[in-house]
Design a protein around this motif. Structure first.
Motif, PDB file in Angstrom:
ATOM      1  N   VAL A  57       0.972  -1.302   0.015  1.00 40.69           N
ATOM      2  CA  VAL A  57       0.133   0.030  -0.044  1.00 40.69           C
ATOM      3  C   VAL A  57       0.835   1.256   0.032  1.00 40.69           C
ATOM      4  CG1 VAL A  57      -1.705   1.300   1.195  1.00 40.69           C
ATOM      5  CG2 VAL A  57      -1.786  -1.192   1.262  1.00 40.69           C
ATOM      6  N   PHE A  58       0.500   1.987  -0.947  1.00 44.37           N
ATOM      7  CA  PHE A  58       1.294   3.500  -0.994  1.00 44.37           C
ATOM      8  C   PHE A  58       0.089   4.549  -1.014  1.00 44.37           C
ATOM      9  CE2 PHE A  58       3.820   0.522  -3.402  1.00 44.37           C
ATOM     10  CZ  PHE A  58       5.064   0.763  -2.805  1.00 44.37           C
ATOM     11  N   GLY A  59       0.432   5.748  -0.596  1.00 41.62           N
ATOM     12  CA  GLY A  59      -0.717   6.540  -0.454  1.00 41.62           C
ATOM     13  C   GLY A  59       0.130   8.017  -0.347  1.00 41.62           C
ATOM     14  N   LYS A  97       0.030  10.539  14.563  1.00 47.41           N
ATOM     15  CA  LYS A  97      -0.982   9.538  14.752  1.00 47.41           C
ATOM     16  C   LYS A  97      -0.924   8.610  13.671  1.00 47.41           C
ATOM     17  CE  LYS A  97      -4.220  11.965  18.258  1.00 47.41           C
ATOM     18  NZ  LYS A  97      -5.244  12.764  18.192  1.00 47.41           N
ATOM     19  N   PHE A  98      -1.067   9.335  12.655  1.00 45.51           N
ATOM     20  CA  PHE A  98      -1.127   8.239  11.343  1.00 45.51           C
ATOM     21  C   PHE A  98       0.001   7.289  11.223  1.00 45.51           C
ATOM     22  CE2 PHE A  98       0.110   7.557   7.213  1.00 45.51           C
ATOM     23  CZ  PHE A  98      -1.107   7.078   6.516  1.00 45.51           C
ATOM     24  N   PHE A  99       1.034   7.617  11.525  1.00 51.06           N
ATOM     25  CA  PHE A  99       2.242   6.663  11.491  1.00 51.06           C
ATOM     26  C   PHE A  99       2.336   5.811  12.633  1.00 51.06           C
ATOM     27  CE2 PHE A  99       4.228   9.933   8.620  1.00 51.06           C
ATOM     28  CZ  PHE A  99       4.238   9.148   7.431  1.00 51.06           C
ATOM     29  N   ASP A 100       1.794   6.347  13.796  1.00 53.67           N
ATOM     30  CA  ASP A 100       1.630   5.404  14.979  1.00 53.67           C
ATOM     31  C   ASP A 100       0.673   4.162  14.599  1.00 53.67           C
ATOM     32  OD1 ASP A 100       3.178   6.930  16.428  1.00 53.67           O
ATOM     33  OD2 ASP A 100       1.594   7.751  17.733  1.00 53.67           O
ATOM     34  N   THR A 101      -0.206   4.421  13.660  1.00 52.60           N
ATOM     35  CA  THR A 101      -1.418   3.658  13.504  1.00 52.60           C
ATOM     36  C   THR A 101      -1.308   2.729  12.381  1.00 52.60           C
ATOM     37  OG1 THR A 101      -3.062   5.289  14.128  1.00 52.60           O
ATOM     38  CG2 THR A 101      -3.833   3.322  12.976  1.00 52.60           C
ATOM     39  N   TYR A 102      -0.480   3.454  11.254  1.00 53.80           N
ATOM     40  CA  TYR A 102      -0.237   2.681  10.205  1.00 53.80           C
ATOM     41  C   TYR A 102       1.258   2.470  10.126  1.00 53.80           C
ATOM     42  CZ  TYR A 102      -4.955   3.799   9.211  1.00 53.80           C
ATOM     43  OH  TYR A 102      -6.618   3.842   9.015  1.00 53.80           O
ATOM     44  N   SER A 103       1.572   1.571  10.879  1.00 49.15           N
ATOM     45  CA  SER A 103       3.204   1.278  11.063  1.00 49.15           C
ATOM     46  C   SER A 103       3.461  -0.183  10.631  1.00 49.15           C
ATOM     47  CB  SER A 103       3.647   1.225  12.582  1.00 49.15           C
ATOM     48  OG  SER A 103       2.772   0.421  13.273  1.00 49.15           O
ATOM     49  N   ARG A 143      11.291   1.128   5.032  1.00 52.34           N
ATOM     50  CA  ARG A 143      12.368  -0.045   4.784  1.00 52.34           C
ATOM     51  C   ARG A 143      11.977  -1.012   5.566  1.00 52.34           C
ATOM     52  NH1 ARG A 143      17.491   4.082   5.366  1.00 52.34           N
ATOM     53  NH2 ARG A 143      17.488   4.705   3.124  1.00 52.34           N
ATOM     54  N   PRO A 144      12.578  -2.239   5.106  1.00 51.23           N
ATOM     55  CA  PRO A 144      12.269  -3.432   5.481  1.00 51.23           C
ATOM     56  C   PRO A 144      12.244  -3.691   7.155  1.00 51.23           C
ATOM     57  CG  PRO A 144      13.895  -3.758   3.548  1.00 51.23           C
ATOM     58  CD  PRO A 144      13.718  -2.275   4.099  1.00 51.23           C
ATOM     59  N   ASP A 145      13.369  -2.863   7.881  1.00 54.35           N
ATOM     60  CA  ASP A 145      13.337  -3.216   9.398  1.00 54.35           C
ATOM     61  C   ASP A 145      11.967  -2.126   9.749  1.00 54.35           C
ATOM     62  OD1 ASP A 145      14.270  -0.380   8.712  1.00 54.35           O
ATOM     63  OD2 ASP A 145      15.926  -0.430   9.645  1.00 54.35           O
ATOM     64  N   GLY A 146      11.273  -1.497   9.167  1.00 55.29           N
ATOM     65  CA  GLY A 146      10.225  -0.670   9.560  1.00 55.29           C
ATOM     66  C   GLY A 146      10.434   0.659   9.903  1.00 55.29           C
ATOM     67  N   LYS A 147      11.734   1.284   9.568  1.00 53.57           N
ATOM     68  CA  LYS A 147      12.155   2.520   9.516  1.00 53.57           C
ATOM     69  C   LYS A 147      11.785   3.210   8.419  1.00 53.57           C
ATOM     70  CE  LYS A 147      15.513   2.010  13.348  1.00 53.57           C
ATOM     71  NZ  LYS A 147      16.851   1.943  13.667  1.00 53.57           N
ATOM     72  N   LEU A 148      11.384   4.729   8.788  1.00 54.43           N
ATOM     73  CA  LEU A 148      11.001   5.547   7.526  1.00 54.43           C
ATOM     74  C   LEU A 148      12.101   6.308   7.141  1.00 54.43           C
ATOM     75  CD1 LEU A 148       7.658   7.020   9.064  1.00 54.43           C
ATOM     76  CD2 LEU A 148       7.969   5.619   7.073  1.00 54.43           C
ATOM     77  N   PHE A 149      12.146   6.476   5.940  1.00 53.26           N
ATOM     78  CA  PHE A 149      13.179   7.209   5.245  1.00 53.26           C
ATOM     79  C   PHE A 149      12.814   8.149   4.410  1.00 53.26           C
ATOM     80  CE2 PHE A 149      15.389   8.070   1.059  1.00 53.26           C
ATOM     81  CZ  PHE A 149      16.755   8.830   1.691  1.00 53.26           C
ATOM     82  N   GLY A 150      12.877   9.485   4.744  1.00 57.16           N
ATOM     83  CA  GLY A 150      12.229  10.933   4.006  1.00 57.16           C
ATOM     84  C   GLY A 150      13.240  11.427   2.911  1.00 57.16           C
ATOM     85  N   CYS A 151      12.652  11.991   1.871  1.00 53.89           N
ATOM     86  CA  CYS A 151      13.516  12.697   0.890  1.00 53.89           C
ATOM     87  C   CYS A 151      12.459  13.833   0.421  1.00 53.89           C
ATOM     88  CB  CYS A 151      14.453  11.717  -0.002  1.00 53.89           C
ATOM     89  SG  CYS A 151      12.921  10.764  -1.092  1.00 53.89           S
ATOM     90  N   ASN A 152      13.347  14.791  -0.680  1.00 51.97           N
ATOM     91  CA  ASN A 152      12.367  15.769  -1.242  1.00 51.97           C
ATOM     92  C   ASN A 152      12.590  15.831  -2.656  1.00 51.97           C
ATOM     93  OD1 ASN A 152      11.798  18.147  -2.106  1.00 51.97           O
ATOM     94  ND2 ASN A 152      11.372  18.740  -0.099  1.00 51.97           N
ATOM     95  N   THR A 153      11.593  15.237  -3.397  1.00 53.39           N
ATOM     96  CA  THR A 153      11.632  15.292  -4.729  1.00 53.39           C
ATOM     97  C   THR A 153      11.046  16.321  -5.437  1.00 53.39           C
ATOM     98  OG1 THR A 153       9.578  13.965  -5.282  1.00 53.39           O
ATOM     99  CG2 THR A 153      11.380  12.492  -4.769  1.00 53.39           C
TER     100      THR A 153
END
Ligand code: NAP
Length: 332
Positions: A57-59, A97-103, A143-153
Motif C-alpha cells: 500500500v502506498f498513498g 497519530k497516522f504513522f503510529d497507527t499505520y506502522s 524500509r524492511p526494518d520498519g524505519k521511515l526514510f524521507g526525501c524531497n523530490t
C-alpha cells in the motif's frame, strides 16, 4: 467499512485485509452511504481486481488531499509495470497519530503534501541530506526494518521544469551551467514547496527573494538561503530589475478559489518566467495573466510530473516510464 473521505481507503483495501465485499456505485454521486467510489473507479483507477494480501500500500497524506492526481498516475504505472501495489488518497489530520497507527510493513511508501511536509520530516528515522537542508519531505519510504526514510523530490521536479521553460527545450541545464545562475528568483510562500524552490534556486546560483503571508517565515527562509524577505503586500512594488523569475508556492489561486492571485498583473511585466506550483487548475489566474503580459510560463503539472518520476523509482526500484507519466497527465 468506514464512511466518508477518511474511510475511502477501507473500501479500496478490503481485499488486502480479508474483507468479504465492498460497495461500488454504478454512477458517481448515486451513493447509499457517504464515500462510496464508483465501480469504474475501483476497477480502472485502483486496480481492485489485482489487490490481494501481498499488495503493497502506498498513498498520499495531506489535508486537503482529494484533488491529488497521484493515485491516477501511480496506479496506472503499477499496472503497466506489473507491480503488486495500490496507491490511495490518505486524508490525514495528525501525521504522528497516522504513522503510529499505520506502522506495518504493508504500508510501504507515502507521498506527502500540504500541510504535512515539515512534521513528516521530524517523524522520519533517516532523512536525505537535501531534504534536511530544505526542511521538508514529500516522499517517505518504509524500509524492511520498519524505519521511515524521507526525501524531497519537489526540488528536482520544480527546478528542472523551470530550467527547461527558460531554455525552451527538454534539456534545462546545459554544459555551460544552469540558466538560473545569476537570476533574481522570487519565491512566494515559505512552506514545504517554497523551501524546496528556494533551496533549489540557490543551488543553481540564483539570488533568492522570499515573499510570504507570515513575514517571520519568509525571514527565516531568507536567512537559510542567504536571500531577502518581503511581505506579500510588498510584492506588487518590488521591481529592482527586469528578467526576474517568479515562483508561486502558496495555495492562492487553487480550486475552488481560482480567481485569486498573489500578485498584480502589472507587476508581472518584470518577470521573464512565471511558475505556479498549483496544478488544479493547470492554468491559474497567475499564469494566465503572466502569459498576457508576455512572460514564459511553467505549470505545476510540469513540476508534478518531474517530482513523480523520482518518487516512483524510490517506491518500486524501477525506472519511471516518463512518456507514460506525461501521457496520463496530458488530460489535465
Ligand atoms: N505541482 C506539484 O508537484 C506540487 C508539489 C508540492 C506542492 N504543490 C502545491 O504548492 C502549494 C503549497 O504546498 P506546500 O506543501 O508547500 O504547503 P505548506 O507547507 O502548507 O505551505 C503553504 C504556503 O502557502 C501559504 N498560504 C497558504 N494559504 C494562504 C493564503 N490564503 N494566503 C497567502 N498565503 C497562503 C503559507 O503561508 P503562511 O506561512 O503564512 O502560512 C505557506 O507559505 C500547494 O498549492 C500544493 O498543491 C505542488
Amino acid at each position: 467499512m468506514v464512511m466518508g473521505e477518511r474511510g475511502l481507503m477501507s473500501r479500496i483495501l478490503c481485499p488486502k485485509f480479508g474483507g468479504y465485499l465492498t460497495f461500488g456505485t454504478l454512477e458517481e454521486g448515486k451513493v447509499s452511504a457517504p464515500g462510496q467510489p464508483t465501480i469504474d473507479e475501483l476497477i480502472s483507477l485502483y486496480n481492485f481486481r489485482s489487490i490481494d494480501a501481498d499488495t503493497k500500500v502506498f498513498g498520499i497524506i495531506g489535508k486537503p488531499v482529494s484533488h491529488s492526481k497521484s493515485p491516477k498516475l501511480y496506479n496506472r504505472a503499477f499496472k503497466e509495470d506489473g507491480v503488486n501495489g495500490v496507491f490511495v488518497h490518505l486524508l490525514v489530520d495528525d501525521v504522528n497519530k497516522f504513522f503510529d497507527t499505520y506502522s506495518s510493513p504493508d504500508f510501504s511508501g507515502f507521498s506527502c503534501t500540504i500541510p504535512h511536509k515539515e512534521v513528516a520530516l521530524a517523524r522520519c528515522d533517516e532523512v536525505d541530506p537535501v531534504a534536511k537542508s530544505i526542511g521538508a519531505v514529500n516522499c517517505l519510504i518504509r524500509r524492511p526494518d520498519g524505519k521511515l526514510f524521507g526525501c524531497n523530490t519537489d526540488y528536482v521536479g520544480a527546478i528542472s521544469s523551470i530550467e527547461i521553460g527558460l531554455q525552451g527545450s527538454q534539456n534545462g541545464a546545459t554544459h555551460t551551467g544552469s540558466p538560473l545562475a545569476g537570476k533574481l528568483f522570487v519565491v512566494i510562500g515559505a512552506g514545504g514547496a517554497g523551501k524546496a524552490l528556494a533551496y533549489g534556486a540557490k543551488e543553481k546560483g540564483a539570488r533568492v527573494v522570499i515573499a510570504n503571508r507570515s513575514y517571520d517565515r519568509a525571514r527565516d527562509l531568507a536567512e537559510l538561503v542567504g536571500g531577502q524577505a518581503l511581505t506579500l503586500a510588498e510584492l506588487n512594488s518590488f521591481h529592482p530589475e527586469t528578467g526576474m523569475i517568479l515562483a508561486n508556492t502558496t495555495s492562492i489561486g487553487m480550486q475552488p478559489k481560482i480567481e485569486e492571485t498573489p500578485i498584480s498583473k502589472e507587476a508581472l511585466r518584470n518577470y521573464e518566467l512565471v511558475f505556479d506550483a498549483i496544478y488544479t487548475p493547470k492554468i491559474t489566474r497567475l499564469l494566465r495573466e503572466a502569459q498576457e503580459v508576455g512572460s514564459k510560463i511553467v505549470t505545476g503539472v510540469e513540476m508534478f510530473i518531474g517530482q513523480a518520476y523520482e518518487q516512483y523509482e524510490r517506491f518500486t526500484g524501477l525506472p519511471a516510464r516518463k512518456q507514460l507519466f506525461r501521457d496520463i497527465m496530458a488530460d489535465y
